[in-house]
Structures are given as structure tokens and as C-alpha cells.
Design a protein around this motif. Structure first.
Motif, PDB file in Angstrom:
ATOM      1  N   GLU A 116      18.123 -14.091 -30.151  1.00 20.57           N
ATOM      2  CA  GLU A 116      18.595 -13.101 -31.500  1.00 20.57           C
ATOM      3  C   GLU A 116      18.865 -11.715 -31.080  1.00 20.57           C
ATOM      4  OE1 GLU A 116      15.648 -13.938 -34.261  1.00 20.57           O
ATOM      5  OE2 GLU A 116      16.443 -16.017 -34.958  1.00 20.57           O
ATOM      6  N   ILE A 117      19.149 -11.453 -29.778  1.00 25.10           N
ATOM      7  CA  ILE A 117      19.787 -10.162 -29.283  1.00 25.10           C
ATOM      8  C   ILE A 117      21.130  -9.723 -29.899  1.00 25.10           C
ATOM      9  CG2 ILE A 117      20.279  -8.848 -27.304  1.00 25.10           C
ATOM     10  CD1 ILE A 117      17.796 -10.289 -25.993  1.00 25.10           C
ATOM     11  N   LYS A 118      21.250  -8.668 -30.526  1.00 20.86           N
ATOM     12  CA  LYS A 118      22.229  -8.127 -31.054  1.00 20.86           C
ATOM     13  C   LYS A 118      23.282  -7.243 -30.268  1.00 20.86           C
ATOM     14  CE  LYS A 118      22.508 -10.742 -34.552  1.00 20.86           C
ATOM     15  NZ  LYS A 118      23.329 -12.106 -34.844  1.00 20.86           N
ATOM     16  N   LYS A 119      22.319  -6.461 -29.233  1.00 19.23           N
ATOM     17  CA  LYS A 119      23.163  -5.514 -28.333  1.00 19.23           C
ATOM     18  C   LYS A 119      22.572  -5.620 -27.084  1.00 19.23           C
ATOM     19  CE  LYS A 119      23.766  -0.575 -28.549  1.00 19.23           C
ATOM     20  NZ  LYS A 119      23.771   0.890 -29.310  1.00 19.23           N
ATOM     21  N   ILE A 120      23.523  -5.706 -25.999  1.00 21.75           N
ATOM     22  CA  ILE A 120      22.911  -5.834 -24.785  1.00 21.75           C
ATOM     23  C   ILE A 120      23.655  -5.172 -23.664  1.00 21.75           C
ATOM     24  CG2 ILE A 120      24.572  -7.892 -24.452  1.00 21.75           C
ATOM     25  CD1 ILE A 120      21.866  -9.259 -23.172  1.00 21.75           C
ATOM     26  N   GLY A 121      22.985  -4.708 -22.533  1.00 24.72           N
ATOM     27  CA  GLY A 121      23.516  -3.887 -21.497  1.00 24.72           C
ATOM     28  C   GLY A 121      24.290  -4.823 -20.422  1.00 24.72           C
ATOM     29  N   LEU A 122      25.245  -4.660 -19.871  1.00 25.35           N
ATOM     30  CA  LEU A 122      25.878  -5.445 -18.685  1.00 25.35           C
ATOM     31  C   LEU A 122      26.111  -4.641 -17.488  1.00 25.35           C
ATOM     32  CD1 LEU A 122      27.816  -7.885 -18.077  1.00 25.35           C
ATOM     33  CD2 LEU A 122      29.818  -6.991 -19.389  1.00 25.35           C
ATOM     34  N   LEU A 123      25.783  -5.039 -16.609  1.00 24.28           N
ATOM     35  CA  LEU A 123      25.858  -4.842 -15.297  1.00 24.28           C
ATOM     36  C   LEU A 123      26.846  -5.610 -14.138  1.00 24.28           C
ATOM     37  CD1 LEU A 123      22.409  -3.477 -14.322  1.00 24.28           C
ATOM     38  CD2 LEU A 123      24.018  -1.953 -15.321  1.00 24.28           C
ATOM     39  N   GLY A 124      27.713  -5.178 -13.682  1.00 26.75           N
ATOM     40  CA  GLY A 124      28.495  -5.961 -12.897  1.00 26.75           C
ATOM     41  C   GLY A 124      29.611  -5.100 -12.169  1.00 26.75           C
ATOM     42  N   THR A 125      30.541  -5.883 -11.581  1.00 25.13           N
ATOM     43  CA  THR A 125      31.698  -5.190 -10.997  1.00 25.13           C
ATOM     44  C   THR A 125      32.407  -4.424 -11.818  1.00 25.13           C
ATOM     45  OG1 THR A 125      33.380  -6.907 -11.155  1.00 25.13           O
ATOM     46  CG2 THR A 125      31.928  -7.118  -9.482  1.00 25.13           C
ATOM     47  N   LYS A 126      32.960  -3.401 -11.599  1.00 23.19           N
ATOM     48  CA  LYS A 126      33.980  -2.541 -12.400  1.00 23.19           C
ATOM     49  C   LYS A 126      34.871  -3.388 -13.524  1.00 23.19           C
ATOM     50  CE  LYS A 126      35.776   0.499  -9.797  1.00 23.19           C
ATOM     51  NZ  LYS A 126      36.549   1.751  -9.313  1.00 23.19           N
ATOM     52  N   PHE A 127      35.508  -4.581 -12.848  1.00 25.47           N
ATOM     53  CA  PHE A 127      36.237  -5.538 -13.394  1.00 25.47           C
ATOM     54  C   PHE A 127      35.515  -6.170 -14.570  1.00 25.47           C
ATOM     55  CE2 PHE A 127      37.640  -5.765  -8.816  1.00 25.47           C
ATOM     56  CZ  PHE A 127      38.907  -5.378  -9.282  1.00 25.47           C
ATOM     57  N   THR A 128      34.142  -6.631 -14.399  1.00 24.79           N
ATOM     58  CA  THR A 128      33.406  -7.102 -15.487  1.00 24.79           C
ATOM     59  C   THR A 128      33.007  -6.451 -16.324  1.00 24.79           C
ATOM     60  OG1 THR A 128      32.693  -8.961 -13.813  1.00 24.79           O
ATOM     61  CG2 THR A 128      31.287  -8.576 -15.758  1.00 24.79           C
ATOM     62  N   MET A 129      32.606  -4.912 -16.061  1.00 21.79           N
ATOM     63  CA  MET A 129      32.295  -4.000 -16.987  1.00 21.79           C
ATOM     64  C   MET A 129      33.265  -3.523 -18.018  1.00 21.79           C
ATOM     65  SD  MET A 129      29.034  -2.004 -15.106  1.00 21.79           S
ATOM     66  CE  MET A 129      29.912  -1.616 -13.677  1.00 21.79           C
ATOM     67  N   GLU A 130      34.719  -3.303 -17.217  1.00 12.19           N
ATOM     68  CA  GLU A 130      35.527  -2.391 -17.851  1.00 12.19           C
ATOM     69  C   GLU A 130      36.470  -3.499 -18.400  1.00 12.19           C
ATOM     70  OE1 GLU A 130      36.965   0.345 -14.674  1.00 12.19           O
ATOM     71  OE2 GLU A 130      34.718   1.251 -14.882  1.00 12.19           O
ATOM     72  N   LEU A 131      36.683  -4.556 -18.096  1.00 18.58           N
ATOM     73  CA  LEU A 131      37.804  -5.344 -18.512  1.00 18.58           C
ATOM     74  C   LEU A 131      37.071  -6.042 -19.970  1.00 18.58           C
ATOM     75  CD1 LEU A 131      39.633  -6.640 -15.370  1.00 18.58           C
ATOM     76  CD2 LEU A 131      40.471  -4.900 -16.880  1.00 18.58           C
ATOM     77  N   ASP A 132      37.889  -6.807 -20.824  1.00 23.51           N
ATOM     78  CA  ASP A 132      37.268  -7.355 -21.928  1.00 23.51           C
ATOM     79  C   ASP A 132      36.773  -8.946 -21.804  1.00 23.51           C
ATOM     80  OD1 ASP A 132      37.490  -4.944 -23.215  1.00 23.51           O
ATOM     81  OD2 ASP A 132      39.726  -5.474 -23.922  1.00 23.51           O
ATOM     82  N   PHE A 133      37.201  -9.501 -20.484  1.00 18.90           N
ATOM     83  CA  PHE A 133      37.155 -11.046 -20.428  1.00 18.90           C
ATOM     84  C   PHE A 133      35.574 -11.487 -20.726  1.00 18.90           C
ATOM     85  CE2 PHE A 133      36.296  -9.614 -16.227  1.00 18.90           C
ATOM     86  CZ  PHE A 133      35.356 -10.511 -15.736  1.00 18.90           C
ATOM     87  N   PHE A 134      34.546 -10.668 -20.274  1.00 16.30           N
ATOM     88  CA  PHE A 134      33.256 -11.111 -20.425  1.00 16.30           C
ATOM     89  C   PHE A 134      32.656 -10.565 -21.884  1.00 16.30           C
ATOM     90  CE2 PHE A 134      28.798 -11.498 -19.875  1.00 16.30           C
ATOM     91  CZ  PHE A 134      28.446 -12.128 -18.934  1.00 16.30           C
ATOM     92  N   LYS A 135      32.907  -9.494 -22.264  1.00 18.73           N
ATOM     93  CA  LYS A 135      32.595  -8.795 -23.499  1.00 18.73           C
ATOM     94  C   LYS A 135      33.052  -9.461 -24.733  1.00 18.73           C
ATOM     95  CE  LYS A 135      33.859  -4.653 -21.812  1.00 18.73           C
ATOM     96  NZ  LYS A 135      34.182  -3.301 -21.721  1.00 18.73           N
ATOM     97  N   ASP A 136      34.361 -10.104 -24.325  1.00 16.86           N
ATOM     98  CA  ASP A 136      34.864 -10.801 -25.608  1.00 16.86           C
ATOM     99  C   ASP A 136      34.354 -11.884 -25.906  1.00 16.86           C
ATOM    100  OD1 ASP A 136      36.986  -8.664 -26.111  1.00 16.86           O
ATOM    101  OD2 ASP A 136      38.564 -10.023 -25.212  1.00 16.86           O
ATOM    102  N   LYS A 137      33.699 -12.764 -24.836  1.00 23.03           N
ATOM    103  CA  LYS A 137      33.038 -14.044 -25.246  1.00 23.03           C
ATOM    104  C   LYS A 137      31.734 -13.851 -25.868  1.00 23.03           C
ATOM    105  CE  LYS A 137      35.713 -17.081 -22.761  1.00 23.03           C
ATOM    106  NZ  LYS A 137      36.282 -17.785 -23.444  1.00 23.03           N
TER     107      LYS A 137
END
Length: 230
Positions: A116-137
Motif C-alpha cells: 500500500e505504498i503510494k510514493k516511492i524512490g527509484l534508483l537505476g541507470t539514467k535511462f531507467t530514472m529519466e525515461l518513462d518506461f518504468f515510471k509509467d508501469k
């Protein structure tokens, strides 16, 4: 048991972890001498990184499509891309190969939802952090994703993933900096931290942080096990 195909070498360090985690997981569920029936296609990482540095995702797509076809011809019934960054082209690959690709962000979103987490931090390559493919899911599951605000911090994570962690090299200085960045995200409201590169578990362990840690390689491997035994 269903056969899975692993696309690895991106990097070999995390691919070895996938192989170990999946085989151990199958054995835990089935016992005896039961282990995963799988195929592995492992790339020379230098060729992939050269394409990515040039932002030449079409060439990377063609390389991964060839690997998918190779695995499909060997009997694979689903594909795992053993790296978060490569999921930038996962949906495109799935459509081209006509086999399910178990998407690392989709299965991670499910685990985050369970807590039930609504806000989360993401660490990864610049592609993973800055592009939308991961965040959109994750957004599709109602989860807001935040990343390090500083370009310097994102550059540090990106560089060390390729230059250090991808070679299996971990230093105390690198670990200290990663934890500082993760704790800053927690201060900004992150209720959990996604280890959004399959090498980051080398430096961040669940006990290092005050919030839940989501190891994408472990989550992805467990999803593969569930598929094989379904």
C-alpha cells in the motif's frame, strides 16, 4: 514445467544472480533435484553499452530481437530481460516476438501495491530514472515515483553501475554515497526505495534503510518461477 529464456550479459553479474535465484526458487517449491528448465543468451556488454551511449536503441532492439528469436526457437515460452534498462524496448520486443516478456516494472508494481505504498524512490541507470518506461508501469497502479533531483547524483549512480557494479566491484565510498542519495529520497517522502538496476543490490541491502527496499532482480526472478510452475 514451462521453459523460460533469459537474456543476459547486461551485465553478467546480475545474470548469474538471476540464474541462482530462479534455480534456488524452483528447488524450494519442488524439492528433490528439481531445478529451472531455462535457456540463456548472454551478450557482450560492451556492444550494448556502445549503442546505448549513442542513443541507438534501434540497434539494441535488433540485437535483442535476434536473441529472443534464438530462445524461442529453443523452446522458450516466455522471456526475461535480465536488466531494468532493457525494458525500455520490452513492449516493442514482445509484440515482435509474439511471446510474453515478463516485465520487471509490472511485477515490481504489484509488490509495491501489496504494501500500500503510494510514493516511492527509484534508483537505476539514467535511462531507467529519466525515461518513462518504468515510471509509467507504476503510475498505472497509482504509485508516484520520485528520482534524485540532482543531475550529479543521477550521473554518479549511472557511472558506477557501468564502471564498478557491472564488473562486480563495490567500495565503501560507493555504498556510502548510494545510501545518502536513498535517504534523501526518503526525506522527500519516499515510502520505499526501488533498486531499479539489477546490480544495485550489491551496495544496498534491506537492512540499510528505514523503509521497504524492492530488489527488482529478486522480484523479477520470483515472477519467472511463478510462470514456470503455472
Amino acid at each position: 514445467m514451462k521453459i523460460i529464456g533469459l537474456i543476459g550479459g547486461i551485465s553478467w553479474v546480475s545474470t548469474a544472480d538471476y540464474y541462482k535465484l530462479i534455480n534456488e526458487g524452483i528447488n524450494k517449491k519442488m524439492g528433490g533435484l528439481n531445478f529451472s528448465e531455462c535457456l540463456i543468451y548472454s551478450f557482450n556488454y560492451a556492444e550494448i553499452k556502445k549503442n546505448n551511449d549513442a542513443n541507438n536503441w534501434d540497434s539494441t532492439f535488433e540485437m535483442l530481437l535476434k536473441a529472443c528469436e534464438f530462445l524461442k526457437s529453443g523452446g522458450a515460452e516466455a522471456i526475461l530481460l535480465c536488466a531494468n534498462t532493457m525494458h525500455f524496448i520490452a513492449d516493442r520486443l514482445e509484440e515482435a516476438i509474439d511471446l510474453p516478456i515478463i516485465h520487471i516494472a509490472t511485477v515490481t508494481a504489484v509488490e509495491i501495491q501489496k504494501q500500500e505504498i503510494k510514493k516511492i524512490g527509484l534508483l537505476g541507470t539514467k535511462f531507467t530514472m529519466e525515461l518513462d518506461f518504468f515510471k509509467d508501469k507504476l503510475a498505472m497502479k497509482g504509485v508516484e515515483v520520485i528520482i534524485p533531483k540532482s543531475q550529479e547524483e543521477r550521473d554518479f549512480i549511472h557511472t558506477t553501475i557501468f564502471e564498478d557494479l557491472g564488473r562486480g566491484v563495490v567500495t565503501s565510498e560507493t555504498k556510502k554515497r548510494y545510501l545518502e542519495i536513498a535517504n534523501q529520497l526518503i526525506k522527500e517522502g519516499a515510502e520505499g526505495i526501488i533498486l531499479g538496476c539489477t546490480e544495485i543490490p550489491l551496495v544496498i541491502k534491506p537492512e540499510d534503510l528505514s523503509v521497504p527496499v524492492f530488489d527488482t532482480a529478486l522480484i523479477h526472478s520470483n515472477a519467472a518461477i511463478d510462470f514456470q510452475l503455472s
